[in-house]
Design a protein around this motif. Structure first.
Motif, PDB file in Angstrom:
ATOM      1  N   LYS A 110       0.853  -1.185   0.000  1.00 47.75           N
ATOM      2  CA  LYS A 110       0.000   0.000   0.000  1.00 47.75           C
ATOM      3  C   LYS A 110       0.890   1.236   0.000  1.00 47.75           C
ATOM      4  N   PRO A 111       0.417   2.310  -0.624  1.00 47.47           N
ATOM      5  CA  PRO A 111       1.220   3.532  -0.588  1.00 47.47           C
ATOM      6  C   PRO A 111       1.274   4.102   0.833  1.00 47.47           C
ATOM      7  N   THR A 112       2.407   4.678   1.170  1.00 43.65           N
ATOM      8  CA  THR A 112       2.561   5.254   2.509  1.00 43.65           C
ATOM      9  C   THR A 112       1.762   6.550   2.602  1.00 43.65           C
ATOM     10  N   ARG A 113       1.548   7.004   3.827  1.00 47.41           N
ATOM     11  CA  ARG A 113       0.818   8.245   4.050  1.00 47.41           C
ATOM     12  C   ARG A 113       1.559   9.417   3.417  1.00 47.41           C
ATOM     13  N   ALA A 114       2.882   9.439   3.586  1.00 44.49           N
ATOM     14  CA  ALA A 114       3.684  10.534   3.032  1.00 44.49           C
ATOM     15  C   ALA A 114       3.594  10.570   1.504  1.00 44.49           C
ATOM     16  N   SER A 115       3.593   9.395   0.854  1.00 39.59           N
ATOM     17  CA  SER A 115       3.525   9.384  -0.611  1.00 39.59           C
ATOM     18  C   SER A 115       2.157   9.858  -1.085  1.00 39.59           C
ATOM     19  N   LYS A 116       1.098   9.523  -0.342  1.00 43.21           N
ATOM     20  CA  LYS A 116      -0.237  10.029  -0.699  1.00 43.21           C
ATOM     21  C   LYS A 116      -0.275  11.553  -0.582  1.00 43.21           C
ATOM     22  N   GLU A 117       0.309  12.058   0.510  1.00 40.18           N
ATOM     23  CA  GLU A 117       0.318  13.512   0.706  1.00 40.18           C
ATOM     24  C   GLU A 117       1.129  14.220  -0.373  1.00 40.18           C
ATOM     25  N   ARG A 118       2.267  13.643  -0.762  1.00 35.25           N
ATOM     26  CA  ARG A 118       3.084  14.236  -1.846  1.00 35.25           C
ATOM     27  C   ARG A 118       2.295  14.261  -3.145  1.00 35.25           C
ATOM     28  N   ARG A 119       1.564  13.182  -3.419  1.00 38.63           N
ATOM     29  CA  ARG A 119       0.773  13.120  -4.643  1.00 38.63           C
ATOM     30  C   ARG A 119      -0.306  14.203  -4.632  1.00 38.63           C
ATOM     31  N   ALA A 121      -0.354  16.983  -2.860  1.00 34.52           N
ATOM     32  CA  ALA A 121       0.274  18.307  -2.916  1.00 34.52           C
ATOM     33  C   ALA A 121       0.660  18.646  -4.357  1.00 34.52           C
ATOM     34  N   GLY A 122       1.157  17.648  -5.085  1.00 28.40           N
ATOM     35  CA  GLY A 122       1.515  17.865  -6.486  1.00 28.40           C
ATOM     36  C   GLY A 122       0.307  18.198  -7.328  1.00 28.40           C
ATOM     37  N   ASN A 124      -2.471  19.618  -6.219  1.00 33.99           N
ATOM     38  CA  ASN A 124      -2.901  20.974  -5.868  1.00 33.99           C
ATOM     39  C   ASN A 124      -2.017  22.013  -6.537  1.00 33.99           C
ATOM     40  N   GLN A 125      -0.720  21.764  -6.580  1.00 38.73           N
ATOM     41  CA  GLN A 125       0.227  22.693  -7.209  1.00 38.73           C
ATOM     42  C   GLN A 125      -0.085  22.823  -8.701  1.00 38.73           C
ATOM     43  N   ARG A 126      -0.358  21.692  -9.358  1.00 44.05           N
ATOM     44  CA  ARG A 126      -0.667  21.704 -10.787  1.00 44.05           C
ATOM     45  C   ARG A 126      -1.968  22.473 -11.043  1.00 44.05           C
ATOM     46  N   GLY A 127      -2.961  22.228 -10.169  1.00 46.92           N
ATOM     47  CA  GLY A 127      -4.235  22.943 -10.303  1.00 46.92           C
ATOM     48  C   GLY A 127      -4.061  24.433 -10.138  1.00 46.92           C
ATOM     49  N   ALA A 128      -3.216  24.840  -9.166  1.00 45.39           N
ATOM     50  CA  ALA A 128      -2.968  26.266  -8.943  1.00 45.39           C
ATOM     51  C   ALA A 128      -2.298  26.888 -10.160  1.00 45.39           C
ATOM     52  N   THR A 129      -1.377  26.174 -10.754  1.00 41.47           N
ATOM     53  CA  THR A 129      -0.701  26.659 -11.963  1.00 41.47           C
ATOM     54  C   THR A 129      -1.719  26.882 -13.073  1.00 41.47           C
TER      55      THR A 129
END
Length: 140
Positions: A110-119, A121-122, A124-129
């Motif tokens: 299973k993906p880790t919590r940190a990897s889910k959060e990084r995904r 965040a990425g 959200n960053q793309r959407g903001a762009t």
């Protein structure tokens, strides 16, 4: 005799070779010589192969395998018949060698919590762009 591994040796009687005219470079001489090789090996009924190797070969999704379980290898890389014959035999041996290796069973993770959060965040960053590129049409 075609030696694949120390345990697997294929008899000459199991290999069917057919020689045809090759396409490609060679000048006028290429129209008269049958330098291309078609090597056929009946995987389904070969007594030389262990059952597990036979099953792995037949399970492969390979366009060179016929519905009857015959592996067909075309060799026309070289301009002379002997080199093409050796090339076809070596390619057959390599295919069988690959089937002797048992693939590791995949362990589901299973993906880790940190990897889910990084995904996220990425994303959200793309959407903001993309939001920053749009124009506000309500003000005009």
């Amino acid at each position: 005799m075609l030696t694949v591994t120390h345990a697997i040796v294929i008899a000459e009687a199991e290999l069917i070779e057919r020689f045809t005219r090759a396409d490609g470079p060679g000048g006028q001489h290429v129209n008269r010589t049958e330098s291309a090789v078609e090597l056929r090996f009946d995987v389904a009924s070969s007594p030389s192969l262990p059952d597990d190797v036979r099953a792995r070969l037949l399970a492969r999704r390979d366009r060179r395998m016929t519905d009857a379980g015959v592996l067909v290898i075309q060799a026309r890389r070289f301009r002379d018949q002997a080199r093409n014959r050796d090339d076809a035999r070596e390619r057959l041996a390599e295919i069988i060698r690959e089937a002797t290796v048992v693939a590791k069973k995949r362990v589901a993770t299973k993906p880790t919590r940190a990897s889910k959060e990084r995904r996220l965040a990425g994303k959200n960053q793309r959407g903001a762009t993309k939001r920053g590129r749009s124009r506000d049409w309500s003000r005009e």
